[in-house]
Design a protein around this motif. Structure first.
Motif, mmCIF file in Angstrom:
data_model
loop_
_atom_site.group_PDB
_atom_site.id
_atom_site.type_symbol
_atom_site.label_atom_id
_atom_site.label_comp_id
_atom_site.label_asym_id
_atom_site.label_seq_id
_atom_site.Cartn_x
_atom_site.Cartn_y
_atom_site.Cartn_z
ATOM 1 N N TRP A 26 9.444 3.669 5.222
ATOM 2 C CA TRP A 26 8.339 4.606 5.327
ATOM 3 C C TRP A 26 8.771 6.068 5.312
ATOM 4 O O TRP A 26 7.958 6.952 5.111
ATOM 5 N N PHE A 27 10.059 6.339 5.551
ATOM 6 C CA PHE A 27 10.463 7.749 5.573
ATOM 7 C C PHE A 27 10.220 8.419 4.229
ATOM 8 O O PHE A 27 9.807 9.568 4.172
ATOM 9 N N HIS B 87 14.078 1.652 -1.888
ATOM 10 C CA HIS B 87 12.805 1.849 -1.200
ATOM 11 C C HIS B 87 11.692 2.143 -2.197
ATOM 12 O O HIS B 87 10.590 1.591 -2.080
ATOM 13 N N ALA B 88 11.982 2.997 -3.164
ATOM 14 C CA ALA B 88 10.968 3.336 -4.167
ATOM 15 C C ALA B 88 10.552 2.097 -4.958
ATOM 16 O O ALA B 88 9.370 1.889 -5.223
ATOM 17 N N THR B 89 11.520 1.269 -5.318
ATOM 18 C CA THR B 89 11.221 0.046 -6.061
ATOM 19 C C THR B 89 10.344 -0.890 -5.235
ATOM 20 O O THR B 89 9.346 -1.437 -5.733
ATOM 21 N N ALA B 90 10.679 -1.058 -3.957
ATOM 22 C CA ALA B 90 9.881 -1.929 -3.087
ATOM 23 C C ALA B 90 8.471 -1.390 -2.916
ATOM 24 O O ALA B 90 7.492 -2.153 -2.982
ATOM 25 N N LEU B 91 8.342 -0.088 -2.701
ATOM 26 C CA LEU B 91 7.011 0.503 -2.540
ATOM 27 C C LEU B 91 6.221 0.496 -3.840
ATOM 28 O O LEU B 91 4.993 0.356 -3.831
ATOM 29 N N GLU B 92 6.903 0.608 -4.956
ATOM 30 C CA GLU B 92 6.227 0.526 -6.256
ATOM 31 C C GLU B 92 5.686 -0.882 -6.482
ATOM 32 O O GLU B 92 4.565 -1.051 -6.973
ATOM 33 N N LYS B 93 6.445 -1.899 -6.093
ATOM 34 C CA LYS B 93 5.994 -3.290 -6.262
ATOM 35 C C LYS B 93 4.756 -3.587 -5.425
ATOM 36 O O LYS B 93 3.932 -4.412 -5.811
ATOM 37 N N THR B 94 4.620 -2.918 -4.274
ATOM 38 C CA THR B 94 3.445 -3.138 -3.429
ATOM 39 C C THR B 94 2.253 -2.301 -3.879
ATOM 40 O O THR B 94 1.159 -2.450 -3.356
ATOM 41 N N GLY B 95 2.493 -1.392 -4.823
ATOM 42 C CA GLY B 95 1.425 -0.517 -5.296
ATOM 43 C C GLY B 95 1.255 0.731 -4.454
ATOM 44 O O GLY B 95 0.271 1.447 -4.598
ATOM 45 N N LEU C 11 8.568 10.844 -7.920
ATOM 46 C CA LEU C 11 7.937 9.857 -7.042
ATOM 47 C C LEU C 11 6.615 10.417 -6.545
ATOM 48 O O LEU C 11 6.505 11.611 -6.260
ATOM 49 N N SER C 12 5.621 9.547 -6.431
ATOM 50 C CA SER C 12 4.352 9.944 -5.835
ATOM 51 C C SER C 12 3.758 8.763 -5.094
ATOM 52 O O SER C 12 4.004 7.607 -5.436
#
Length: 91
Positions: free
Chosen positions: A2-3, A33-41, A58-59
């Protein structure tokens, strides 16, 4: 994880290297982290060329912003948990 999302919430978009340097993580860690958050949308990753250099931005998506806004309440609920709460539910 989350950071990086916390940093991005107020921004429309931020360059990968700026986020990496500001939150003081390795490129590898931020990329994971970006890849994981991208996969969750929750995050969008935009890659493009600026001149001869590849750049990554990143956004946070609208659903990512909503999830982040709910996150403190979830943490507060976990922090205030007591075993007695479960005992009272099972009676």
């Amino acid at each position: 994880m989350w950071f990086s999302a916390a940093f991005l919430v107020p921004w429309e978009r931020a360059e990968f290297s700026y986020v990496r340097d500001t939150v003081e993580v390795s490129a590898s860690s931020l990329s994971q982290h970006a890849t994981a958050l991208e996969k969750t949308g929750y995050m969008e990753v935009l890659k493009a060329r600026v001149g001869r250099r590849a750049r990554t931005w990143l956004s946070t998506t609208p659903s990512g912003k909503r999830a982040f806004e709910r996150h403190p309440a979830l943490l507060n609920g976990i922090a205030s948990y007591t075993p007695e709460q479960d005992a009272s539910r099972s009676e």
